[in-house]
Structure formats: C-alpha cells, structure tokens
Design an enzyme around this catalytic site. Sequence first.
Site, PDB file in Angstrom:
ATOM      1  N   ALA A   1      22.697  42.514 -13.943  1.00 29.91           N
ATOM      2  CA  ALA A   1      21.791  43.394 -13.187  1.00 29.91           C
ATOM      3  C   ALA A   1      20.789  42.601 -12.362  1.00 29.91           C
ATOM      4  O   ALA A   1      19.591  42.755 -12.526  1.00 29.91           O
ATOM      5  CB  ALA A   1      21.064  44.318 -14.145  1.00 29.91           C
ATOM      6  N   CYS A   2      21.249  41.754 -11.470  1.00 33.67           N
ATOM      7  CA  CYS A   2      20.367  40.804 -10.780  1.00 33.67           C
ATOM      8  C   CYS A   2      20.153  41.165  -9.311  1.00 33.67           C
ATOM      9  O   CYS A   2      20.827  42.031  -8.760  1.00 33.67           O
ATOM     10  CB  CYS A   2      20.952  39.398 -10.879  1.00 33.67           C
ATOM     11  SG  CYS A   2      21.294  38.883 -12.570  1.00 33.67           S
TER      12      CYS A   2
END
Length: 479
Positions: free
Chosen positions: A14-15
Amino acid sequence: MEGNLLMKRHTHAACTSIMVGKKASIDGSNYIARNEDNFVANWPKKFYVQKAVQNRHETYVSPYNKLTVELPETGYRYTTSPDANQDEGYYEEDGINEKNVGMSATESVTANEKVLAYDPLIKNGVAEDSMTTLVLPYIDSARKGVQYLGNLIAKYGSTESNGVEFFDKDDIWYMEIATGHHWVAIRIPDDSYAVAANQIGIEKIDFSDPENYMWSEGIQEFVEKNNLNPDFDGWNFRHIFGTDTKKDRHYNTPRVWYGQKMLNPSIEQNPESSNLPFLRKPEKKIAIEDIQAILASHYNETKFDPLGSGSEEDKKRYRAICLSRTMNSHILQMRDTDTGNQAVEWKGLGMPCFSAYVPFFTNANAIDESYSFVPETMNLDSAYWLYTALEFVVESHYQEFVEPNLDYQKELAQWARQKIAEVDKESQKLSGTALTDYLTDQNKIIAKHFNEATRAHLADLVTQGTELSKLTFKMDPNL
C-alpha cells in the site's frame, strides 16, 4: 497455504512513490522516494548499513515464500531498511550502495485478469521481501538494476505485480512487473517527475528506443499471441496490463491527482480520472521540501482531508498518501557531484505527516544505534518508537498541536540544510576512508540532534496536553 501467502503478501502492499529528474529539481539532484505502508498501524522498521561481503558461499532462502537463490560471492555495502520482525521476510525496501546506486522496492500494483490468465504469478518467485536483498548489493548503475532484476524474474518468475525504482547520478529508471514473467521499464526524463500509487502507471512503450525503455523478452509476442492489446493504435502498457476499477478511482488515482496538483497547481484534473498522465513536467523546480510535503500529505486544504472540515463522506472518500500505517518514508537523493558525499538518504519513520525527515550520508559505515534498536514495546531510545509516540500525541489533539508540530518540522528542516552545507564544506578536504569515517560520525551527530529535538517537542506537547482533558470541572465561585 495459498490463502496465507496472499494475506502475508498484502501486508506490505500500500505505498506511494515519487521520482524527480535532475533538471526538474531545484538543486540538480535525482530523487526517488516512497512511503512504505502496511495494513497494520504498528510494524517496526530498522535502518542501518549492511557491510560489504567477499568470498561468501551462501544460499538465500526467503522466509516468506521459500524462494531459493545462490548468492554471489561478493556484494557492495549498502543502507537498508528491513522489518524489525523478519518472520515474514526481510523486506529491506530501500537503500543506496557504495557505488552510489539506489533502489526502492516496491510499489505494489495490480495486473488485470486477462494478462494473468496467460502468465500467472509464481508462488515461489521473486517478491517484495527479497528484491532489495537480491539486487542492490550487486549493481553499479540504475540501468543494470533493471537488467539484474529482469534476469531474476526470467529465471525465477515474480510472485507479485510490483513497481521498482532505481537511480544513480545520471538516470532514474522505473520498472513495472505485471505478470509472472513480463515487465517494462522507463527512464524518467531529466525534466520530469512521476507519482505512482498502487496502480500500473507506465503508458506508451517505444520498442525502437532501448536507451529510454526496457522490457521483458517476448513481451510483444505475448501480447499479440493472446490478443491482449485493446487499442486500435499504439502499445500502452497501462491499457494492456493494468486495471481500471472503482477501487483504483478511490484508492489509487486520487493520490496521483494530489501529487500532481501540488507540483502543477494550474492544471485542473479529476481525482477519479483514469487518464492521469504518468509523467509530468513541473510548473516550478522541485525542492526536497516539496517531495516531503507530498509524502506527508493527506489532501491538505481540500474537502477530502480526513483531518479537515469537510463532510464525513468526503473525508472518507479517498485513501490519503500519509497514513497511520506508514512505517517508513524515504527520500533518496543523488546530488550531481563526485565529492564522495553526494548520496543522502532522508528517513522519516512513522507517519511523515508529523515526523521530521532526517538526512543521512550513505557513504558511511553506520547510521546510528537508535535506528537499529527496535524493541517490541515502546522505548524512546529507539528512533522508530520515538517518532511513533510523537505521531500518536499530535493526532490525538490535532487542532491544538498541528501548528507547534509544523514549527518543529520547519526548524529541523532548516537545521538539516545548514548541516548538509557544513558537511559539504568539510568533505572537500577529505577522501577515501577518512571521508567515510567523517560521514559516519556526522550521521550520529545528526541523529542525536533530531532525537533530542523530537524528545523535547514530545515533552512540550504532553505537558500542554495535560490541560486538554475532558475530565475537568470548573467550580462556580457563587456556589
């Protein structure tokens, strides 16, 4: 087993990434940067220098998926940011090696079901937990980073769809691995920037221009054989391999929209647009503070800010760049010099919304003990826990603490620039081992200053916070 594997894989998925070319930056540096996010709010990280190795005979086995690779006998020194708890894998994530080549891995992305049907992901292939470990110690240019990782994918396959950043003094390369064996990479133009947010972003590929594009062997034939290109004309990687879903428009594209809004404020775009460009030329030269502001952002000054004054529906509409589960924000800077101290890794542990970015010189033998000391429970001698405690306190009384917290960040940002200028001046007198030793000492001085300033700021906020309790009562003097 497959279900558990997927659950583990998604804990690091989730970057948000940013890349800035040297002609787009204010100081001529190349930058690659990313927020490493998790799906839990507390996932401690370490940061230290991994020593160079020689005459090694060792086999790497991934704790995550049992990928097994015979390691080269020699490897370069490099900075690394692994998980403190490595039961699920090392997840070294980012660093710069002694050849001044940097890597950030990974920006998790998703390929569509059509392409995955013909080239599925490989259960025991190369995954995020292994990438930096298997690549960064062995490359001496950004281009060779793409080639080295591409060769690993060809041999072992890929377990996940991922975006990977590489850079050196001359080039920035962004590589997107979509399926078990197919990927493309683009050289970011010197005058441009890119923001990536958990969605395949690379667009048109010019197969006649290998200086600026790279790709997996046979990718054109793979697409043609399986009738995968939806466009009448051209070859667009995003269109062929990417996704375009409701989730993308609420989880991914708004972050790209906001990053571009900050760097190109005059351009009006829809945050849910599926056609936001991957590359843009900024309206003004980009400073390190601009990159920090994007990584620390949560739709500030818009109705979508979860900490703002918009409606509850708007505040929950889009996934922000800075989250409570951001555990490692990093900005890798390669300055356009050959002085031996040109590589700087800016580290923001915890939520960059409230933390300071700490600059460390990577031509060093160590960072500071406070960055490798990460006990399981809170201890303010640990940099990770110190910044985690700060974020908790600031957010708990955001309206009261936001301004003093911004002052704290600004004061340390100013100090960091002054310190780097001071170190640059002294570094001109040194070279070789003497320079490395000097920069190692400076890293410890920098860490100490930031740690002390953060403890003092935290103490001030806690002291002020004692007056903010709702468990209070003011007596009417007339009673």
